[in-house]
Design an enzyme around this catalytic site. Structure first.
Site, PDB file in Angstrom:
ATOM      1  N   ASN A 188      91.050-112.798 -72.491  1.00 22.13           N
ATOM      2  CA  ASN A 188      90.253-113.831 -71.853  1.00 22.13           C
ATOM      3  C   ASN A 188      89.494-114.618 -72.934  1.00 22.13           C
ATOM      4  OD1 ASN A 188      89.108-115.355 -69.873  1.00 22.13           O
ATOM      5  ND2 ASN A 188      88.160-113.652 -68.781  1.00 22.13           N
ATOM      6  N   ASN A 190      86.526-115.090 -73.787  1.00 21.82           N
ATOM      7  CA  ASN A 190      85.352-114.568 -74.485  1.00 21.82           C
ATOM      8  C   ASN A 190      85.647-113.291 -75.271  1.00 21.82           C
ATOM      9  OD1 ASN A 190      85.788-112.852 -72.376  1.00 21.82           O
ATOM     10  ND2 ASN A 190      83.723-112.937 -71.549  1.00 21.82           N
ATOM     11  N   LYS A 191      86.889-112.827 -75.269  1.00 24.30           N
ATOM     12  CA  LYS A 191      87.198-111.552 -75.935  1.00 24.30           C
ATOM     13  C   LYS A 191      87.389-111.761 -77.446  1.00 24.30           C
ATOM     14  CE  LYS A 191      86.638-109.317 -72.219  1.00 24.30           C
ATOM     15  NZ  LYS A 191      87.427-109.210 -71.025  1.00 24.30           N
ATOM     16  N   ILE A 192      87.659-110.682 -78.163  1.00 21.66           N
ATOM     17  CA  ILE A 192      87.663-110.787 -79.635  1.00 21.66           C
ATOM     18  C   ILE A 192      88.777-111.708 -80.123  1.00 21.66           C
ATOM     19  CG2 ILE A 192      89.000-108.659 -80.037  1.00 21.66           C
ATOM     20  CD1 ILE A 192      86.843-108.327 -82.472  1.00 21.66           C
TER      21      ILE A 192
END
Ligand SMILES: *Cc1c(COP(=O)(O)O)cnc(C)c1O
Length: 380
Positions: A188, A190-192
């Site tokens: 997604n 906002n993930k790393i």
């Protein structure tokens, strides 16, 4: 107004557009194609341990397929870490099954092995053995995997590892996402690393991964016409998104280093401040990607996490309370819970600080300056 500082925003490496352009040039604008195959290979090579990977439309879809493949059906029970994002638990409800929530422990904030065993024993004594255990590595911190796997093996219950926040983390040198009978990843925004939206199912069981790809593409039987003997889903990753993922895989290691640097910056800044506590890695067995840097605010300090969140918000800086435990959520009211209130206490006192890999030292200084100024006023 100062520029907005986000909690965690996408950070492209530069080669993503090359893979996306290839998809356009070859007209592979579909939920299959060379980037999907390539991204799966990249993930398999990165994770090692002989895993197979199916690239999917989201981490939530991956969890849903994991439960379907493990045979979770209406009326079954599935154990799930209470402190997590709702996406860890929602797929249990998609299957008409009931979640059984287990509290966190203090060291990692993840599933307490003690309450896990208590939950299993109690459910079994009530006549229903849980079908699966969903364990989460919150904010990138590995759960106590040795003890959890030992308990799961003892009672012969498969573990589904929710590593959505933990790509790049490891436990005893082994990458998270390779411990569960099945594991899931999320890409997604906002993930790393991100594919704009996407996820993956991971397992050493190749048959299960083949089945996941089959179910994710509407479960078409082998026939010239459209023939179906299973209910299918539209859960495959698009070849465009997978192109972004291939570029992102080239910078994953760098992103882990940058996020860990954010944590160090915050930890150094607040090292001598008694109001703010940053969670350490419990021992050298635990290696966190530090997806988000989190703090606990000492309730005796004269302030709380909500006041700090509002003070940052006023300066156009996004921060966020820790995940509110699932056993306290209206949607899961009445679900069984085993614990002593640790996750609730963490939720009440915890805050996630801006943690993007694209934050500059100036950005970090802006965050900590506001926090320090605020804390000096209220805790003096
Ligand atoms: C993000 C996340 C998910 C869901 O992943 P999506 O790709 O957004 O569906 C699941 N579990 C946890 C812990 C997450 O943080």
């Amino acid at each position: 107004m100062n520029n907005k500082i986000w909690l965690s925003s996408p950070h492209m490496g530069g080669t993503e557009e090359k893979y996306v352009k290839e998809a356009f040039d070859t007209n592979w604008i579909a939920p299959l194609g060379p980037n999907v195959d390539g991204f799966e290979k990249d993930l398999e090579n990165y994770l090692g341990n002989e895993v197979h990977v199916a690239a999917l439309s989201s981490g939530t879809a991956a969890l849903h397929l994991a439960l379907i493949i493990l045979g979770v059906k209406a009326g079954d029970e599935v154990i799930c870490q209470s402190m997590t994002f709702s996406a860890s638990a929602n797929p249990i409800a998609y299957q008409g099954a009931m979640p059984v929530f287990v509290d966190s422990e203090e060291r990692t904030w993840n599933m307490s092995p003690e309450y896990l065993e208590q939950a299993i024993q109690d459910r079994v004594s009530k006549g229903k053995k849980p079908k699966a255990i969903i364990v989460v590595h919150l904010y990138g911190m590995p759960a106590e995997m040795d003890r959890i796997m030992e308990i799961a093996d003892k009672y012969e219950i498969p573990v589904v590892e929710d590593a959505a926040e933990a790509l790049g983390s490891s436990y005893k040198g082994r990458k998270l996402g390779t411990f569960g009978a099945m594991s899931i990843l999320s890409f997604n925004g906002n993930k790393i690393i991100t594919t704009s939206g996407g996820g993956a199912l991971v397992s050493t069981n190749e048959e299960w991964i083949r089945k996941a790809r089959f179910l994710a593409t509407q479960a078409r039987d082998n026939a010239p016409h459209y023939q179906h003997s299973h209910i299918g889903y539209n859960y495959r990753m698009s070849n465009i998104c997978a192109g972004i993922g291939r570029g992102q895989m080239e910078v994953l290691q760098e992103r882990v280093a940058q996020r860990r640097q954010n944590y160090s910056y915050y930890a150094d800044t607040f090292a001598s401040n008694n109001a703010i506590i940053l969670p350490d890695e419990p021992s050298s067995d635990f290696y966190s990607n530090r997806w988000l840097t989190t703090i606990l605010v000492d309730p005796a300090s004269g302030t709380d996490r909500e006041e700090i969140r509002l003070a940052l918000g006023k300066e156009n800086i996004e921060s966020r309370p820790l995940w509110k435990p699932m056993h306290l959520q209206p949607i899961f009211e009445g679900a069984p819970f085993y614990g002593d209130g640790t996750s609730e206490k963490l939720f009440n006192n915890g805050l996630c600080l801006p943690s993007g890999s694209n934050l500059t030292t100036d950005d970090l200084a802006r965050v900590t300056t506001i926090m320090k100024r605020y804390l000096e006023n209220v805790t003096a």
